[in-house]
Design an enzyme around this catalytic site. Structure first.
Site, PDB file in Angstrom:
ATOM      1  N   PRO A 183       0.841  -1.198   0.000  1.00  0.00           N
ATOM      2  CA  PRO A 183       0.000   0.000   0.000  1.00  0.00           C
ATOM      3  C   PRO A 183       0.873   1.243   0.000  1.00  0.00           C
ATOM      4  O   PRO A 183       1.815   1.350   0.778  1.00  0.00           O
ATOM      5  CB  PRO A 183      -0.769  -0.117   1.318  1.00  0.00           C
ATOM      6  N   GLY A 229       0.235   5.482  -0.385  1.00  0.00           N
ATOM      7  CA  GLY A 229      -0.694   6.590  -0.612  1.00  0.00           C
ATOM      8  C   GLY A 229      -0.166   7.520  -1.691  1.00  0.00           C
ATOM      9  O   GLY A 229       0.953   7.366  -2.194  1.00  0.00           O
ATOM     10  N   SER A 265       7.549  -5.296   8.649  1.00  0.00           N
ATOM     11  CA  SER A 265       7.773  -4.105   7.827  1.00  0.00           C
ATOM     12  C   SER A 265       8.184  -2.968   8.746  1.00  0.00           C
ATOM     13  O   SER A 265       7.673  -2.873   9.868  1.00  0.00           O
ATOM     14  CB  SER A 265       6.457  -3.736   7.121  1.00  0.00           C
ATOM     15  N   HIS A 268       7.880   0.070   7.294  1.00  0.00           N
ATOM     16  CA  HIS A 268       7.314   1.137   6.466  1.00  0.00           C
ATOM     17  C   HIS A 268       8.366   1.673   5.489  1.00  0.00           C
ATOM     18  O   HIS A 268       8.394   2.862   5.163  1.00  0.00           O
ATOM     19  CB  HIS A 268       6.804   2.266   7.364  1.00  0.00           C
ATOM     20  N   ARG A 316      10.399   4.754   6.601  1.00  0.00           N
ATOM     21  CA  ARG A 316       9.808   6.095   6.538  1.00  0.00           C
ATOM     22  C   ARG A 316       9.344   6.586   7.897  1.00  0.00           C
ATOM     23  O   ARG A 316       8.963   7.743   8.048  1.00  0.00           O
ATOM     24  CB  ARG A 316       8.616   6.083   5.570  1.00  0.00           C
ATOM     25  N   ASP A 354       7.892  -6.758   4.002  1.00  0.00           N
ATOM     26  CA  ASP A 354       8.318  -5.719   3.058  1.00  0.00           C
ATOM     27  C   ASP A 354       9.375  -4.846   3.692  1.00  0.00           C
ATOM     28  O   ASP A 354       9.712  -4.997   4.858  1.00  0.00           O
ATOM     29  CB  ASP A 354       7.142  -4.893   2.498  1.00  0.00           C
ATOM     30  N   SER A 355       9.909  -3.948   2.892  1.00  0.00           N
ATOM     31  CA  SER A 355      10.933  -2.951   3.256  1.00  0.00           C
ATOM     32  C   SER A 355      12.299  -3.393   2.749  1.00  0.00           C
ATOM     33  O   SER A 355      13.007  -4.157   3.420  1.00  0.00           O
ATOM     34  CB  SER A 355      10.980  -2.665   4.757  1.00  0.00           C
TER      35      SER A 355
HETATM   36  C1  FNR Z   1       4.273   3.939   1.712  1.00  0.00           C
HETATM   37  N1  FNR Z   1       3.901   2.984   2.658  1.00  0.00           N
HETATM   38  C2  FNR Z   1       2.632   2.966   3.151  1.00  0.00           C
HETATM   39  N2  FNR Z   1       2.238   1.983   4.005  1.00  0.00           N
HETATM   40  C3  FNR Z   1       0.975   1.937   4.465  1.00  0.00           C
HETATM   41  O1  FNR Z   1       0.648   1.024   5.233  1.00  0.00           O
HETATM   42  N3  FNR Z   1       0.075   2.897   4.095  1.00  0.00           N
HETATM   43  C4  FNR Z   1       0.390   3.899   3.252  1.00  0.00           C
HETATM   44  O2  FNR Z   1      -0.452   4.742   2.911  1.00  0.00           O
HETATM   45  C5  FNR Z   1       1.720   3.968   2.791  1.00  0.00           C
HETATM   46  N4  FNR Z   1       2.107   4.990   1.966  1.00  0.00           N
HETATM   47  C6  FNR Z   1       3.363   4.972   1.399  1.00  0.00           C
HETATM   48  C7  FNR Z   1       3.712   5.958   0.479  1.00  0.00           C
HETATM   49  C8  FNR Z   1       4.946   5.898  -0.152  1.00  0.00           C
HETATM   50  C9  FNR Z   1       5.312   6.961  -1.141  1.00  0.00           C
HETATM   51  C10 FNR Z   1       5.849   4.844   0.130  1.00  0.00           C
HETATM   52  C11 FNR Z   1       7.184   4.727  -0.562  1.00  0.00           C
HETATM   53  C12 FNR Z   1       5.512   3.889   1.052  1.00  0.00           C
HETATM   54  C13 FNR Z   1       4.845   1.921   3.033  1.00  0.00           C
HETATM   55  C14 FNR Z   1       4.721   0.722   2.104  1.00  0.00           C
HETATM   56  O3  FNR Z   1       3.513   0.067   2.261  1.00  0.00           O
HETATM   57  C15 FNR Z   1       5.836  -0.301   2.366  1.00  0.00           C
HETATM   58  O4  FNR Z   1       5.818  -0.687   3.718  1.00  0.00           O
HETATM   59  C16 FNR Z   1       7.225   0.208   2.019  1.00  0.00           C
HETATM   60  O5  FNR Z   1       7.217   1.051   0.898  1.00  0.00           O
HETATM   61  C17 FNR Z   1       8.129  -0.994   1.733  1.00  0.00           C
HETATM   62  O6  FNR Z   1       9.426  -0.593   1.537  1.00  0.00           O
HETATM   63  P1  FNR Z   1      10.114  -0.392   0.096  1.00  0.00           P
HETATM   64  O7  FNR Z   1       9.675  -1.540  -0.782  1.00  0.00           O
HETATM   65  O8  FNR Z   1       9.628   0.937  -0.410  1.00  0.00           O
HETATM   66  O9  FNR Z   1      11.559  -0.412   0.435  1.00  0.00           O
END
Ligand code: FNR
Length: 400
Positions: free
Chosen positions: A94, A96, A286, A288, A291, A319-320
């Site tokens: 996911p 956003g 994860s 995130h 982030r 993930d991550s």
């Molecule tokens: C995310 N991620 C994220 N996770 C979630 O649970 N809800 C969200 O709305 C978002 N939004 C979001 C925006 C953007 C721009 C990024 C890059 C990531 C986190 C995402 O689901 C996931 O955990 C990570 O992106 C996994 O890491 P990698 O593959 O980017 O290294």
């Protein structure tokens, strides 16, 4: 010598691809394509971004054991997690505000996922309403990531809408009870939600509009006037998300839906045990994508402990930091049932819309399928830690 997944043959037959194949090439192409604040929002992480780097580097500390004189013919053609069939054990994480990458945003990703047999996990904070994403690729499979809002009627409305629109699991976001300290966002003073990006599910929700004192939902695609942007952003900031969540809250979620409930953001074995005890149907290890918390552990380093704590009671996804097909293999060998990718699909979206996302997924599929055969497997389910050797001084450290 067959090319796994067939994508290599197609690329050579076509005389090449408009899209890059290296991890770095993909990121660079997205950087070139997007306005700097948009790229930075997607690529960035918390603080000095040590967790972001650690997530990727952790994979170089494992070497895959190569096996020879094996069968290279295609093995198991599909895979199932929580009754959801998938063509490979990779899902779209996911994310956003995908409209920062491309105007077709989550709809383009939905079509790419459906074309490749991949599950799309749709964020609560999408640019497009969840019903419109489902409509863009009715044949696709999808789960809904639920950011629990601080208003029960809105929470129930989002869950009901997801269920009615055919989402087949709820992925509870467990790690956003506070916003990460994201330095790139601060440097560019660009916070998308302040400009009503990422509110597709909220602006289309009757309860949200009531809370924001907005009129009925306008026609699809109609622009918000500036006063509505201010009202929507203020309401969203107030309600996204509930500041406190506890394992016991899963019981409430269960009372609202019959769909499987998956908790995303688990990094600690003790919390994994508590969540499995509280009735979670699956967990996602994860951080995130780095982030939220800087100077954190690499997510991959958290995976074996969580897998051991759960002891097979529920599937553990990951993930991550996944960037390549061999990363997928490493995570599966360490006990993940499937993995998700975040930034890679957003980069694909940025450089080529639906086709760009499809390209990213087909690269992963081809590399994963080939690597599976080269490690002596025909079915991802037979991967285990025996396929890995710890590498103390990584020579393969820098990913291109
Ligand atoms: C995310 N991620 C994220 N996770 C979630 O649970 N809800 C969200 O709305 C978002 N939004 C979001 C925006 C953007 C721009 C990024 C890059 C990531 C986190 C995402 O689901 C996931 O955990 C990570 O992106 C996994 O890491 P990698 O593959 O980017 O290294």
């Amino acid at each position: 010598m067959p090319y796994a997944g067939g994508y290599q043959s197609q690329v050579f037959a076509a005389g090449g691809s408009p899209f890059p194949f290296t991890v770095q090439g993909l990121e660079d192409a997205a950087r070139e394509k997007l306005p700097a604040p948009h790229f930075d929002y997607i690529a960035g992480g918390a603080g000095r971004e040590r967790t972001v780097a650690a997530n990727v580097d952790a994979f170089a500390r494992w070497g895959l054991n190569y096996r020879i004189l094996r069968d290279g013919k295609p093995g198991v053609p599909s895979y199932t997690v929580l009754d959801t069939p998938m063509a490979m054990p990779v899902l779209l994480a996911p994310a956003g505000v995908a409209d920062l990458a491309h105007p077709e945003a989550e709809r383009a990703a939905a079509r790419a996922a459906a074309d490749t047999g991949v599950v799309q996990v749709l964020s609560s904070a999408t640019s497009t309403a969840l019903e419109d994403v489902a409509e863009a690729a009715p044949e696709g499979r999808r789960w809904f990531q639920f950011a629990w809002p601080d208003d029960e009627k809105l929470a129930r409305s989002l869950i009901d809408r997801a269920e009615n629109a055919g989402y087949s699991a709820i992925v509870l976001q467990g790690d956003c009870h506070v916003a990460g300290w994201r330095t790139r966002e601060l440097d560019s003073a660009f916070f998308p939600f302040q400009r009503a990006h990422g509110m597709g599910n909220y602006l289309s929700d009757r309860r949200f509009r009531e809370l924001a004192v907005m009129g009925p939902r306008p026609a699809r695609g109609a622009a918000l006037d500036p006063a509505e942007v201010v009202a929507a952003a203020a309401t969203w900031n107030r309600l996204y998300t509930r500041p406190a969540l506890h394992p016991g809250d899963l019981a409430l979620l269960r009372a609202w839906t019959d769909l499987p409930v998956i908790v995303k953001g688990v990094c600690r074995p003790d919390e994994a045990t508590l969540l499995a005890d509280a009735g979670a149907d699956a967990l996602i290890v994860s951080n995130h994508g780095g982030r939220q918390l800087d100077s954190g552990l690499a997510a991959l380093d958290c995976l074996p402990g969580v897998v051991a704590a759960v002891g097979g009671r529920v599937p553990v996804l990951f993930d991550s930091g996944i960037r390549t097909g061999t990363d997928v293999l490493i995570a599966l060998a360490l006990g993940a049932s499937a993995v998700m990718i975040g930034r890679p699909w957003l980069y694909g979206l940025a450089i080529g819309g639906q086709e760009g996302v499809t390209h990213v997924l087909r690269c992963l599929e081809a590399e994963f399928t080939g690597a599976l055969a080269l490690t002596g497997h025909r079915d991802p389910a037979t991967l285990s830690p025996a396929d890995l050797t710890p590498v103390t001084t990584p020579s393969n450290r820098r990913a291109r």
